[in-house]
Write a protein that holds these residues in place. Structure first.
Motif, PDB file in Angstrom:
ATOM      1  N   ALA A 176       0.843  -1.198   0.000  1.00 45.19           N
ATOM      2  CA  ALA A 176       0.000   0.000   0.000  1.00 45.19           C
ATOM      3  C   ALA A 176       0.876   1.245   0.000  1.00 45.19           C
ATOM      4  CB  ALA A 176      -0.934   0.009   1.212  1.00 45.19           C
ATOM      5  N   ALA A 177       0.339   2.306  -0.580  1.00 43.31           N
ATOM      6  CA  ALA A 177       0.992   3.611  -0.556  1.00 43.31           C
ATOM      7  C   ALA A 177      -0.107   4.657  -0.439  1.00 43.31           C
ATOM      8  CB  ALA A 177       1.831   3.834  -1.814  1.00 43.31           C
ATOM      9  N   GLY A 178       0.246   5.802   0.088  1.00 39.87           N
ATOM     10  CA  GLY A 178      -0.801   6.804   0.260  1.00 39.87           C
ATOM     11  C   GLY A 178      -0.268   8.207   0.445  1.00 39.87           C
ATOM     12  N   VAL A 179      -1.188   9.145   0.312  1.00 37.81           N
ATOM     13  CA  VAL A 179      -0.904  10.566   0.516  1.00 37.81           C
ATOM     14  C   VAL A 179      -1.857  11.084   1.576  1.00 37.81           C
ATOM     15  CG1 VAL A 179      -0.872  12.856  -0.540  1.00 37.81           C
ATOM     16  CG2 VAL A 179      -0.157  10.860  -1.874  1.00 37.81           C
ATOM     17  N   LEU A 180      -1.301  11.762   2.563  1.00 36.84           N
ATOM     18  CA  LEU A 180      -2.094  12.398   3.613  1.00 36.84           C
ATOM     19  C   LEU A 180      -1.828  13.899   3.580  1.00 36.84           C
ATOM     20  CD1 LEU A 180      -1.368   9.906   6.541  1.00 36.84           C
ATOM     21  CD2 LEU A 180      -3.601  10.278   5.497  1.00 36.84           C
ATOM     22  N   ILE A 181      -2.887  14.701   3.589  1.00 39.68           N
ATOM     23  CA  ILE A 181      -2.758  16.158   3.627  1.00 39.68           C
ATOM     24  C   ILE A 181      -3.744  16.686   4.662  1.00 39.68           C
ATOM     25  CG2 ILE A 181      -2.883  18.307   2.320  1.00 39.68           C
ATOM     26  CD1 ILE A 181      -2.418  16.685  -0.229  1.00 39.68           C
ATOM     27  N   ALA A 182      -3.230  17.396   5.639  1.00 39.72           N
ATOM     28  CA  ALA A 182      -4.106  17.936   6.681  1.00 39.72           C
ATOM     29  C   ALA A 182      -5.035  19.003   6.108  1.00 39.72           C
ATOM     30  CB  ALA A 182      -3.279  18.517   7.825  1.00 39.72           C
ATOM     31  N   ARG A 183      -4.496  19.862   5.241  1.00 36.38           N
ATOM     32  CA  ARG A 183      -5.335  20.902   4.612  1.00 36.38           C
ATOM     33  C   ARG A 183      -4.699  21.340   3.296  1.00 36.38           C
ATOM     34  NH1 ARG A 183      -7.947  26.136   7.527  1.00 36.38           N
ATOM     35  NH2 ARG A 183      -9.410  24.472   8.054  1.00 36.38           N
ATOM     36  N   ALA A 184      -5.538  21.550   2.297  1.00 36.93           N
ATOM     37  CA  ALA A 184      -5.106  22.128   1.022  1.00 36.93           C
ATOM     38  C   ALA A 184      -6.015  23.309   0.723  1.00 36.93           C
ATOM     39  CB  ALA A 184      -5.188  21.089  -0.096  1.00 36.93           C
ATOM     40  N   ARG A 185      -5.417  24.415   0.337  1.00 29.70           N
ATOM     41  CA  ARG A 185      -6.207  25.634   0.067  1.00 29.70           C
ATOM     42  C   ARG A 185      -5.743  26.263  -1.236  1.00 29.70           C
ATOM     43  NH1 ARG A 185      -5.767  31.351   2.440  1.00 29.70           N
ATOM     44  NH2 ARG A 185      -7.754  32.310   1.907  1.00 29.70           N
ATOM     45  N   VAL A 186      -6.700  26.635  -2.077  1.00 29.15           N
ATOM     46  CA  VAL A 186      -6.411  27.290  -3.348  1.00 29.15           C
ATOM     47  C   VAL A 186      -7.140  28.632  -3.353  1.00 29.15           C
ATOM     48  CG1 VAL A 186      -6.503  27.116  -5.857  1.00 29.15           C
ATOM     49  CG2 VAL A 186      -6.310  25.029  -4.477  1.00 29.15           C
ATOM     50  N   HIS A 187      -6.411  29.724  -3.582  1.00 30.12           N
ATOM     51  CA  HIS A 187      -7.047  31.042  -3.616  1.00 30.12           C
ATOM     52  C   HIS A 187      -6.362  31.942  -4.632  1.00 30.12           C
ATOM     53  CE1 HIS A 187      -3.744  33.138  -1.528  1.00 30.12           C
ATOM     54  NE2 HIS A 187      -3.669  32.091  -0.726  1.00 30.12           N
ATOM     55  N   GLU A 211      -0.765  21.822   3.809  1.00 30.82           N
ATOM     56  CA  GLU A 211      -0.317  21.735   5.197  1.00 30.82           C
ATOM     57  C   GLU A 211      -0.156  20.273   5.600  1.00 30.82           C
ATOM     58  OE1 GLU A 211      -2.913  23.881   7.790  1.00 30.82           O
ATOM     59  OE2 GLU A 211      -2.963  25.665   6.509  1.00 30.82           O
ATOM     60  N   ARG A 212       0.997  19.973   6.170  1.00 26.47           N
ATOM     61  CA  ARG A 212       1.322  18.630   6.666  1.00 26.47           C
ATOM     62  C   ARG A 212       1.057  17.560   5.593  1.00 26.47           C
ATOM     63  NH1 ARG A 212       2.914  17.883  11.455  1.00 26.47           N
ATOM     64  NH2 ARG A 212       2.285  15.702  11.495  1.00 26.47           N
ATOM     65  N   ASP A 259       4.967  21.438   5.030  1.00 26.72           N
ATOM     66  CA  ASP A 259       4.110  22.495   4.494  1.00 26.72           C
ATOM     67  C   ASP A 259       4.788  23.068   3.252  1.00 26.72           C
ATOM     68  OD1 ASP A 259       2.568  22.083   6.732  1.00 26.72           O
ATOM     69  OD2 ASP A 259       3.269  23.853   7.795  1.00 26.72           O
ATOM     70  N   LEU A 260       4.008  23.253   2.187  1.00 31.75           N
ATOM     71  CA  LEU A 260       4.585  23.830   0.977  1.00 31.75           C
ATOM     72  C   LEU A 260       3.535  24.639   0.239  1.00 31.75           C
ATOM     73  CD1 LEU A 260       3.627  21.972  -1.733  1.00 31.75           C
ATOM     74  CD2 LEU A 260       5.052  20.319  -0.551  1.00 31.75           C
ATOM     75  N   LEU A 285       9.430  25.679  -1.350  1.00 38.25           N
ATOM     76  CA  LEU A 285       9.743  24.431  -0.649  1.00 38.25           C
ATOM     77  C   LEU A 285      10.626  24.694   0.564  1.00 38.25           C
ATOM     78  CD1 LEU A 285      10.555  21.754  -3.379  1.00 38.25           C
ATOM     79  CD2 LEU A 285       8.768  21.648  -1.660  1.00 38.25           C
ATOM     80  N   PRO A 286      10.247  24.183   1.716  1.00 36.37           N
ATOM     81  CA  PRO A 286      11.145  24.213   2.860  1.00 36.37           C
ATOM     82  C   PRO A 286      12.115  23.029   2.753  1.00 36.37           C
ATOM     83  CG  PRO A 286       9.100  23.181   3.482  1.00 36.37           C
ATOM     84  CD  PRO A 286       8.964  23.571   2.022  1.00 36.37           C
ATOM     85  N   VAL A 287      12.827  22.763   3.816  1.00 40.23           N
ATOM     86  CA  VAL A 287      13.689  21.587   3.840  1.00 40.23           C
ATOM     87  C   VAL A 287      12.805  20.342   3.870  1.00 40.23           C
ATOM     88  CG1 VAL A 287      15.436  20.317   5.141  1.00 40.23           C
ATOM     89  CG2 VAL A 287      15.528  22.820   5.010  1.00 40.23           C
ATOM     90  N   LEU A 288      13.051  19.427   2.911  1.00 37.83           N
ATOM     91  CA  LEU A 288      12.263  18.202   2.847  1.00 37.83           C
ATOM     92  C   LEU A 288      12.963  17.090   3.618  1.00 37.83           C
ATOM     93  CD1 LEU A 288      11.217  18.113  -0.919  1.00 37.83           C
ATOM     94  CD2 LEU A 288       9.897  18.939   1.023  1.00 37.83           C
ATOM     95  N   ARG A 289      12.158  16.278   4.277  1.00 35.30           N
ATOM     96  CA  ARG A 289      12.689  15.104   4.973  1.00 35.30           C
ATOM     97  C   ARG A 289      12.181  13.856   4.250  1.00 35.30           C
ATOM     98  NH1 ARG A 289      10.968  15.032  10.829  1.00 35.30           N
ATOM     99  NH2 ARG A 289       9.036  15.867   9.968  1.00 35.30           N
ATOM    100  N   LEU A 290      13.114  13.165   3.610  1.00 38.54           N
ATOM    101  CA  LEU A 290      12.772  11.995   2.820  1.00 38.54           C
ATOM    102  C   LEU A 290      13.443  10.754   3.407  1.00 38.54           C
ATOM    103  CD1 LEU A 290      13.377  13.547  -0.720  1.00 38.54           C
ATOM    104  CD2 LEU A 290      11.189  13.289   0.425  1.00 38.54           C
ATOM    105  N   GLY A 291      12.802   9.630   3.240  1.00 41.12           N
ATOM    106  CA  GLY A 291      13.377   8.364   3.672  1.00 41.12           C
ATOM    107  C   GLY A 291      12.785   7.234   2.862  1.00 41.12           C
TER     108      GLY A 291
END
Length: 331
Positions: A176-187, A211-212, A259-260, A285-291
């Motif tokens: 399984a793979a997935g994407v989680l986003i706490a909030r997305a806003r377009v304005h 966000e997140r 957050d981006l 883009l802030p600093v990304l943490r990848l693993g």
């Protein structure tokens, strides 16, 4: 007139993706300026227009709220808030589809591309007509207001979980793979990329805030934790409960919460120079943490290979079995 048009647009936008839309209730709510829909279920073909060979096994939207400021449409945006979006998808099994299903998949993708190109072309032509003063005053005012309404829609999505599950039919470990986003806003935004109402529909600046946002990969998922297993055993309610309880385990994060922001410019003006882009996209883009572990990497390759299907019309980006084996051997 605007109320009827808003009803038609909302029915078209939602009707493509959700089941059982009640047009009568929707019409009454639009007249009041406040539309609230709860417990919506996505159609299985909801993602076809993206051109991905995936099948939506279950999809849910907890709440949709639309606010239409009828008295201030020329200066305030229509606000749409969509909460608790949950989707679980699987690879399409081409052997289980007849030719009608294949044609529907192909047409949805082509229709989406055509709709995008048609909208851009119409915007360019409308802007050229307005600059040439070819429209009658009342028609021009109505068209201008409608363009502003559509160009300034403000969209917020809260609590998004998009999950892809691949359980081999012949047995073996599920992935399984997935994407989680706490909030997305377009304005809409001004030249400084601050929230603002755009008065020129032909030149749109959109800021997309995530966000997140995080991405996870689970190389081996117990059958009891699969949302598609819950769906088959207990129906939509069981699948929703499984998605609610599906927190990615520690160590499964490939992209850790971040957050981006994206900056999109769409220029539909008729006098765009030869070297100017119609569409441009930037990213903050802030600093990304990848693993990424070896097991997660192989799982991603395997899931990508499962998307290699005749339905894809030979799209070259999908990973074939030979390429996957070569990548696995290189580790």
């Amino acid at each position: 007139m605007l109320q009827s048009l808003a009803l038609a647009l909302l029915e078209r936008a939602l009707g493509k993706y959700v089941k059982g839309l009640d047009s009568g209730s929707l019409e009454v709510a639009i007249l009041s300026g406040q539309v609230v829909l709860r417990a919506l279920e996505l159609k299985h073909e909801a993602l076809f227009e993206l051109g991905l060979p995936v099948h939506v096994q279950a999809g849910f939207i907890g709440r949709v709220e639309v606010t239409l400021p009828w008295a201030r449409l020329g200066s305030e945006p229509i606000r749409v808030v969509i909460s608790q979006v949950q989707v679980v998808a699987t690879p399409i099994d081409p052997t289980a589809w007849d030719e009608t299903s294949r044609d529907a998949w192909r047409w949805a993708r082509k229709a989406a591309e055509l709709e995008t190109l048609t909208a851009l072309h119409a915007a360019v032509r409308a802007h050229a007509r307005r600059e040439a003063d070819g429209a009658a005053p009342d028609e021009a005012a109505s068209s201008s207001l409608l363009s502003k309404m559509l160009a300034n829609v403000e969209l917020t999505l809260d609590s998004i979980h998009l999950r892809y599950e691949d359980a081999p039919a012949g047995g073996g470990a599920a992935r399984a793979a997935g994407v989680l986003i706490a909030r997305a806003r377009v304005h809409s935004a001004d030249e400084r990329w601050e929230a603002a109402f755009s008065a020129d529909p032909a030149l749109q600046r959109k800021r997309v805030l995530l966000e997140r946002a995080q991405v996870y990969v689970q190389p081996a998922v117990p059958a009891a934790q699969l949302a598609i297993g819950a769906l088959r055993a207990g129906g939509a309610a069981a699948a929703r409960a499984a998605l609610d309880a599906c927190d990615p385990p520690t160590g499964s994060g490939v992209l850790r919460p971040v957050d981006l922001a994206l900056r999109l410019v769409v220029n539909a003006r008729a006098n765009v120079g030869a070297g100017e882009p119609r569409v441009s996209l930037g990213c903050e883009l802030p600093v990304l943490r990848l693993g990424l572990s070896r097991a997660q990497y192989i799982s991603l390759c395997t899931m990508a290979a499962a998307l290699s299907t005749p339905l894809a019309d030979g799209a070259g980006w999908r990973l074939g079995a030979d390429a996957r084996r070569a990548l696995e051997l290189s580790l």
